[in-house]
Design an enzyme around this catalytic site. Structure first.
Site, PDB file in Angstrom:
ATOM      1  N   HIS A  76       0.839  -1.204   0.000  1.00  0.00           N
ATOM      2  CA  HIS A  76       0.000   0.000   0.000  1.00  0.00           C
ATOM      3  C   HIS A  76       0.875   1.255   0.000  1.00  0.00           C
ATOM      4  O   HIS A  76       0.680   2.168  -0.805  1.00  0.00           O
ATOM      5  CB  HIS A  76      -0.915  -0.034   1.238  1.00  0.00           C
ATOM      6  CG  HIS A  76      -1.763   1.184   1.426  1.00  0.00           C
ATOM      7  ND1 HIS A  76      -3.121   1.195   1.184  1.00  0.00           N
ATOM      8  CD2 HIS A  76      -1.450   2.449   1.833  1.00  0.00           C
ATOM      9  CE1 HIS A  76      -3.607   2.399   1.442  1.00  0.00           C
ATOM     10  NE2 HIS A  76      -2.609   3.173   1.840  1.00  0.00           N
ATOM     11  N   GLU A  77       1.859   1.283   0.908  1.00  0.00           N
ATOM     12  CA  GLU A  77       2.745   2.448   1.005  1.00  0.00           C
ATOM     13  C   GLU A  77       3.672   2.541  -0.206  1.00  0.00           C
ATOM     14  O   GLU A  77       3.962   3.647  -0.683  1.00  0.00           O
ATOM     15  CB  GLU A  77       3.562   2.384   2.295  1.00  0.00           C
ATOM     16  CG  GLU A  77       2.741   2.444   3.570  1.00  0.00           C
ATOM     17  CD  GLU A  77       1.896   3.698   3.671  1.00  0.00           C
ATOM     18  OE1 GLU A  77       2.301   4.738   3.123  1.00  0.00           O
ATOM     19  OE2 GLU A  77       0.815   3.637   4.286  1.00  0.00           O
TER      20      GLU A  77
END
Length: 382
Positions: A76-77
């Site tokens: 996600h990051e």
């Protein structure tokens, strides 16, 4: 104590774990290993507690599920970071904390289209992983603990279900239109197409604080501590985003040379002065730090500050020399550096002033007070 440590890098982006991450990792492993509850809405079983296997195998499966989930949190990051890199943003690293992951970007682009794409990347990937995993779970599931001889199938389905459920929750949670979630940045990007960036930030923060207030009231009346925690997280995260945006926009285009005290007006102290002599100069000039030089145009040997003086007992200040206690590490910035970069450098290094140097030569000094005064002055005109 070193609170975070690097475990590797991906495409030049350092990946770090904060020590608090180990707490949540162990808690999640325990949660997955010993529990067995069913989320009826999705038909998903969370936890391996109901499997007819040994405790050791349950904890092994819990560890696998936890690692996979946190890997998707890292993805996600990374998705934010990869899109930001395409637009020229520098990523200092990604750190996983107890509350999740944080991509440390030098600065998010203020162009609405770019910010929207960077912000949407994370929730988009999480929802994609979640929906694909759920489709696999729906295709091969559901978990049937009463079915004999299906331990391997049930274990695999539980892992897939965990990844599906928590990624869908992660994606939707990050779409809440409130800072510091991605939804707050998406909302600001939408506003920024219609008004100034500062006004867009203020409106997005106001919306986010409304959500925080509503969550806080709901958490208070239902005694849901977790909702109260999220409400505080959103409220103070939004306030911090607003302050940081105002500062960055206000200082946009301002260079260090515009704010520094330049040579020959810089006050320096020789290395052979006593601490008592230095204190006398501090009292007269009202400055808290000075470069240490033999002469104004001599090389800078170090920096002496009031914090250094405080470490010396009063009885020894008449004999202790500046050169003996000065800080030899020179934290400097170039005259053509951005004022906002100077402020960030002061914050990360926890100093109140920077030497302004070019090709090893002192050109001036810029202090936190200089920057705060500029923000206060320029803020009335922007």
């Amino acid at each position: 104590m070193k609170w975070s440590f690097q475990i590797g890098s991906i495409r030049g982006i350092p990946i770090k774990l904060h020590v608090t991450f180990l707490i949540i990792l162990l808690a999640v492993i325990w949660l997955f290993s010993v529990n067995n509850f069913r989320i009826e809405t999705f038909g998903i079983t969370i936890g391996f507690g109901g499997l007819n296997i040994s405790t050791g195998l349950k904890f092994l499966l819990g560890t696998i599920a936890a690692v996979l989930f946190f890997a998707t949190l890292l993805f996600h990051e990374l998705s934010h970071s990869f899109v930001a890199q395409r637009y020229g943003a520098h990523i200092r690293g990604i750190t996983l904390f107890i509350i999740g992951g944080v991509s440390q970007m030098e600065e998010i682009p203020k162009e609405p289209r770019m910010e929207a794409r960077i912000s949407a990347a994370g929730p988009g990937l999480s929802l994609g992983i979640g929906l694909i995993s759920y489709a696999l779970y729906y295709l091969f599931g559901p978990v049937n603990l009463a079915e004999s001889g299906a331990v391997v199938k049930n274990a695999a389905l539980i892992v897939v279900g965990i990844v599906a459920f928590y990624n869908i929750v992660l994606g939707l949670f990050n779409l809440i239109p409130a800072f510091p979630m991605d939804g707050g940045r998406l909302l600001r990007a939408w506003f920024a197409k219609r008004m100034s960036y500062i006004d867009a930030t203020r409106k997005a923060v106001a919306v986010g604080k409304s959500f925080a207030f509503a969550m806080g009231i709901l958490g208070l009346f239902t005694l849901q501590f977790f909702l109260l925690l999220i409400a505080f997280f959103i409220y103070f995260g939004g306030s911090e985003e607003e302050r940081a945006t105002i500062v960055s926009v206000t200082l946009e285009g301002v260079k260090v040379r515009d704010l520094m005290t330049g040579v020959p007006h810089v006050i320096y102290v020789p290395p052979d002065w006593t601490i008592d002599q230095l204190i006398d100069v501090m009292f007269k000039t009202k400055h808290m730090g000075y470069p240490v030089q033999e002469g104004l145009y001599s090389p800078v040997l170090g920096v002496i500050t009031f914090a250094d003086v405080q470490k010396i007992p009063a009885s020894k200040r008449g004999t202790t020399r500046v050169g003996d206690v000065m800080t030899r590490e020179l934290i400097a910035i170039r005259p053509d550096g951005d004022a906002y970069d100077a402020l960030k450098l002061m914050s990360t290094r926890n100093v109140g002033r920077l030497l302004v140097m070019d090709d090893g030569t002192l050109k001036g000094i810029v202090s936190r007070t200089d920057l705060m005064r500029a923000i206060q002055f320029l803020g009335t005109y922007k």
